[in-house]
Design an enzyme around this catalytic site. Sequence first.
Site, PDB file in Angstrom:
ATOM      1  N   GLY A 116      97.446 -78.241 -15.261  1.00  0.00           N
ATOM      2  CA  GLY A 116      96.529 -78.130 -13.713  1.00  0.00           C
ATOM      3  C   GLY A 116      97.603 -78.191 -12.674  1.00  0.00           C
ATOM      4  O   GLY A 116      98.857 -77.867 -12.916  1.00  0.00           O
ATOM      5  N   ARG A 117      97.016 -78.521 -11.506  1.00  0.00           N
ATOM      6  CA  ARG A 117      98.001 -78.772 -10.528  1.00  0.00           C
ATOM      7  C   ARG A 117      98.970 -79.709 -10.598  1.00  0.00           C
ATOM      8  O   ARG A 117     100.297 -79.530 -10.385  1.00  0.00           O
ATOM      9  CB  ARG A 117      97.132 -79.080  -9.102  1.00  0.00           C
ATOM     10  CG  ARG A 117      96.177 -78.064  -9.089  1.00  0.00           C
ATOM     11  CD  ARG A 117      95.118 -78.849  -7.874  1.00  0.00           C
ATOM     12  NE  ARG A 117      93.855 -77.972  -7.509  1.00  0.00           N
ATOM     13  CZ  ARG A 117      92.620 -78.230  -8.147  1.00  0.00           C
ATOM     14  NH1 ARG A 117      92.697 -79.173  -9.035  1.00  0.00           N
ATOM     15  NH2 ARG A 117      91.869 -77.559  -7.989  1.00  0.00           N
ATOM     16  N   ILE A 118      98.918 -80.902 -11.150  1.00  0.00           N
ATOM     17  CA  ILE A 118      99.619 -81.775 -11.328  1.00  0.00           C
ATOM     18  C   ILE A 118     100.839 -81.469 -12.604  1.00  0.00           C
ATOM     19  O   ILE A 118     101.809 -81.669 -12.195  1.00  0.00           O
ATOM     20  CB  ILE A 118      99.140 -83.231 -11.890  1.00  0.00           C
ATOM     21  CG1 ILE A 118      98.344 -83.800 -10.429  1.00  0.00           C
ATOM     22  CG2 ILE A 118     100.441 -84.395 -12.049  1.00  0.00           C
ATOM     23  CD1 ILE A 118      97.561 -85.038 -10.572  1.00  0.00           C
ATOM     24  N   ARG A 154      93.725 -75.981 -21.608  1.00  0.00           N
ATOM     25  CA  ARG A 154      92.404 -75.349 -22.429  1.00  0.00           C
ATOM     26  C   ARG A 154      92.560 -73.741 -21.944  1.00  0.00           C
ATOM     27  O   ARG A 154      92.270 -72.739 -22.876  1.00  0.00           O
ATOM     28  CB  ARG A 154      91.202 -75.757 -21.478  1.00  0.00           C
ATOM     29  CG  ARG A 154      90.488 -76.837 -22.190  1.00  0.00           C
ATOM     30  CD  ARG A 154      89.231 -77.075 -21.444  1.00  0.00           C
ATOM     31  NE  ARG A 154      89.785 -77.348 -20.054  1.00  0.00           N
ATOM     32  CZ  ARG A 154      88.850 -77.847 -19.144  1.00  0.00           C
ATOM     33  NH1 ARG A 154      87.628 -77.959 -19.144  1.00  0.00           N
ATOM     34  NH2 ARG A 154      89.282 -78.211 -17.937  1.00  0.00           N
ATOM     35  N   ARG A 158      95.368 -90.836 -17.289  1.00  0.00           N
ATOM     36  CA  ARG A 158      94.425 -91.662 -17.540  1.00  0.00           C
ATOM     37  C   ARG A 158      95.045 -92.666 -18.686  1.00  0.00           C
ATOM     38  O   ARG A 158      95.349 -92.158 -19.927  1.00  0.00           O
ATOM     39  CB  ARG A 158      93.058 -91.144 -17.583  1.00  0.00           C
ATOM     40  CG  ARG A 158      92.360 -90.990 -16.310  1.00  0.00           C
ATOM     41  CD  ARG A 158      92.148 -92.192 -15.475  1.00  0.00           C
ATOM     42  NE  ARG A 158      91.744 -91.474 -14.055  1.00  0.00           N
ATOM     43  CZ  ARG A 158      92.220 -91.310 -13.114  1.00  0.00           C
ATOM     44  NH1 ARG A 158      93.558 -91.507 -13.023  1.00  0.00           N
ATOM     45  NH2 ARG A 158      91.516 -91.003 -11.974  1.00  0.00           N
ATOM     46  N   GLU A 191      92.923-101.152 -17.342  1.00  0.00           N
ATOM     47  CA  GLU A 191      93.257-101.315 -16.122  1.00  0.00           C
ATOM     48  C   GLU A 191      92.662-102.318 -15.534  1.00  0.00           C
ATOM     49  O   GLU A 191      90.909-102.221 -15.606  1.00  0.00           O
ATOM     50  CB  GLU A 191      93.748-100.226 -15.009  1.00  0.00           C
ATOM     51  CG  GLU A 191      94.535 -99.495 -15.450  1.00  0.00           C
ATOM     52  CD  GLU A 191      94.929 -98.330 -14.540  1.00  0.00           C
ATOM     53  OE1 GLU A 191      94.593 -98.158 -13.537  1.00  0.00           O
ATOM     54  OE2 GLU A 191      95.397 -97.260 -14.929  1.00  0.00           O
ATOM     55  N   HIS A 208      99.846 -97.985 -11.536  1.00  0.00           N
ATOM     56  CA  HIS A 208      99.116 -96.916 -11.086  1.00  0.00           C
ATOM     57  C   HIS A 208      99.377 -96.414  -9.556  1.00  0.00           C
ATOM     58  O   HIS A 208      98.554 -96.375  -8.946  1.00  0.00           O
ATOM     59  CB  HIS A 208      97.485 -97.241 -11.223  1.00  0.00           C
ATOM     60  CG  HIS A 208      96.608 -96.005 -11.232  1.00  0.00           C
ATOM     61  ND1 HIS A 208      95.446 -95.976 -12.235  1.00  0.00           N
ATOM     62  CD2 HIS A 208      96.798 -94.860 -10.991  1.00  0.00           C
ATOM     63  CE1 HIS A 208      94.887 -94.654 -12.034  1.00  0.00           C
ATOM     64  NE2 HIS A 208      95.884 -94.049 -11.287  1.00  0.00           N
ATOM     65  N   ILE A 209     100.680 -95.912  -9.550  1.00  0.00           N
ATOM     66  CA  ILE A 209     101.000 -95.679  -8.071  1.00  0.00           C
ATOM     67  C   ILE A 209     101.375 -94.233  -7.893  1.00  0.00           C
ATOM     68  O   ILE A 209     101.879 -93.969  -6.956  1.00  0.00           O
ATOM     69  CB  ILE A 209     102.284 -96.632  -7.699  1.00  0.00           C
ATOM     70  CG1 ILE A 209     103.291 -96.233  -8.819  1.00  0.00           C
ATOM     71  CG2 ILE A 209     102.067 -98.052  -7.436  1.00  0.00           C
ATOM     72  CD1 ILE A 209     104.841 -96.841  -8.140  1.00  0.00           C
ATOM     73  N   GLY A 210     100.826 -93.409  -8.937  1.00  0.00           N
ATOM     74  CA  GLY A 210     101.213 -91.817  -8.549  1.00  0.00           C
ATOM     75  C   GLY A 210     100.901 -91.414  -7.413  1.00  0.00           C
ATOM     76  O   GLY A 210     101.738 -90.513  -6.819  1.00  0.00           O
TER      77      GLY A 210
HETATM   78  C1  DGY Z   1      93.618 -90.163  -9.131  1.00  0.00           C
HETATM   79  O1  DGY Z   1      93.603 -89.463  -8.083  1.00  0.00           O
HETATM   80  O2  DGY Z   1      93.028 -89.740 -10.082  1.00  0.00           O
HETATM   81  C2  DGY Z   1      94.838 -91.111  -9.529  1.00  0.00           C
HETATM   82  O3  DGY Z   1      94.779 -91.645 -10.564  1.00  0.00           O
HETATM   83  C3  DGY Z   1      94.909 -92.245  -8.338  1.00  0.00           C
HETATM   84  O4  DGY Z   1      95.377 -91.383  -7.170  1.00  0.00           O
END
Ligand code: DGY
Length: 326
Positions: free
Chosen positions: A156-158, A178, A240, A269, A287-289
Site C-alpha cells: 500500500g502507501r507505506i 492482495r 503491527r 504493546e 512504535h515511533i514510525g
Molecule cells: C498507525 O498509524 O497505524 C501507526 O501505527 C501509528 O502512527
Amino acid sequence: MLTPRVLITEPIDQAAVDYLRTKFEVVVGQRGQWDDESYLASNLGSFDGLLSMLSNPVTEKVLRQNPQLKVVANYAVGYNNIDVKAAQSLGIAVANTPDVLSEATADIALGLLLGVCRRLCESEKDLRNGLFDGWHPQGYLGIELYGKKAGIIGMGRIGKAIARRLYGFGIKIAYHNRNRLNSEIEQQYQAEWYDDTDTLLRECDFLFLSCPLTPETHHLLSRERLGLMKPSAVVINTGRGSLVDEHELAKALHSGHIAGAGMDVFEFEPKIDPLLLSAPNTMLLPHIGSGTTETRRKMGLMAAQAIQAVLDGNPLESIPNLVSIN
Ligand code: DGY
C-alpha cells in the site's frame, strides 16, 4: 442547539485541538485514561465525536453502549482497535489518517534495516562505553544492502514508500499484495509481484511487513513461515506486532534461524517478549514510525477534519479518510 462535544483521549498536536475548538466543546483526556474497555464504554455518554488512539479499545461493547456517537476518528492509519463493522451497523462513521504518515514510517523501516544490518546500536553503545580502540579490520562486520532482495508484504502507501527507498539503495524488490500493482508502478520500483507468500519468504534477504492487521494476517509470519526463510534473512516490522508470532521470531533469532530483526511494533504493546529483548541482532523501537512533528500535525488535522465534517452533517462520501469495510 447544544454544541457537539468531542473527546480527544489524550494530548496530541495542539493544531488539531484548536481546529476542533473553533466549533465544538473539546475535552482532552489524560494518557492511559481511556485505554480500558469498560471505562471507555461507561464514560463516553456525553460525546458526539471521539478522536481515539491505537491504545483505546473501541469495541462493539463500547459502541453499543454509546450509540449517540456520530464519528470515531483514529489518530493512526491502522484501525485494528476499532470494531468498524459494529460502528457501521450503528451508523457511526469511522475515519483514519492514511497517506500523511507513509514517508515517516518508511524512513523508520529503512532506519531499522540499516540499524540491524550495519550493527548501529551495538557499535554505538560500545563506543560510548569506551570500547572504541580505532579502526578495526574485522570490527562490526555487517550485512551489505546493495544487490540484496527485499520482500515487501503489503504494497500500500507505506509499502510503496519503502520500495522507493530500497530502490535507491540498489536493493531488488519483490512484493506480495492482495491486488497486483499496475505494470507502470511495478516498473517504477522495478518490483516483482509474488502471488505466493511462501516463495517470497524463501527468496528474500530482507522482509518488510507493512500490511494491515486483520484476522487473515494475524501471525502471518508464523513458526512454519519463519522456517522457510534464509538463515541470513532480516525481518523488519513497521506494520503491527501481531503480524508476527513474536515469541517464535525471538526463538529463531536466538537459534540463528533468522539473522536479525528490526521491530517498531510489538504483539502485546507496550509489553515486549523478554526473549525478544534478549535476542541478538535486533533493533527494537517504541512504535515511533509516524513520530515526526510534521506528520503528527497532519494526522491530527486529518482526524479533526473528519470529525468536523461528520458533525457538520457533510455527506460521508465527501470525507476522503472514511473507513468502510464490506
Ligand atoms: C498507525 O498509524 O497505524 C501507526 O501505527 C501509528 O502512527
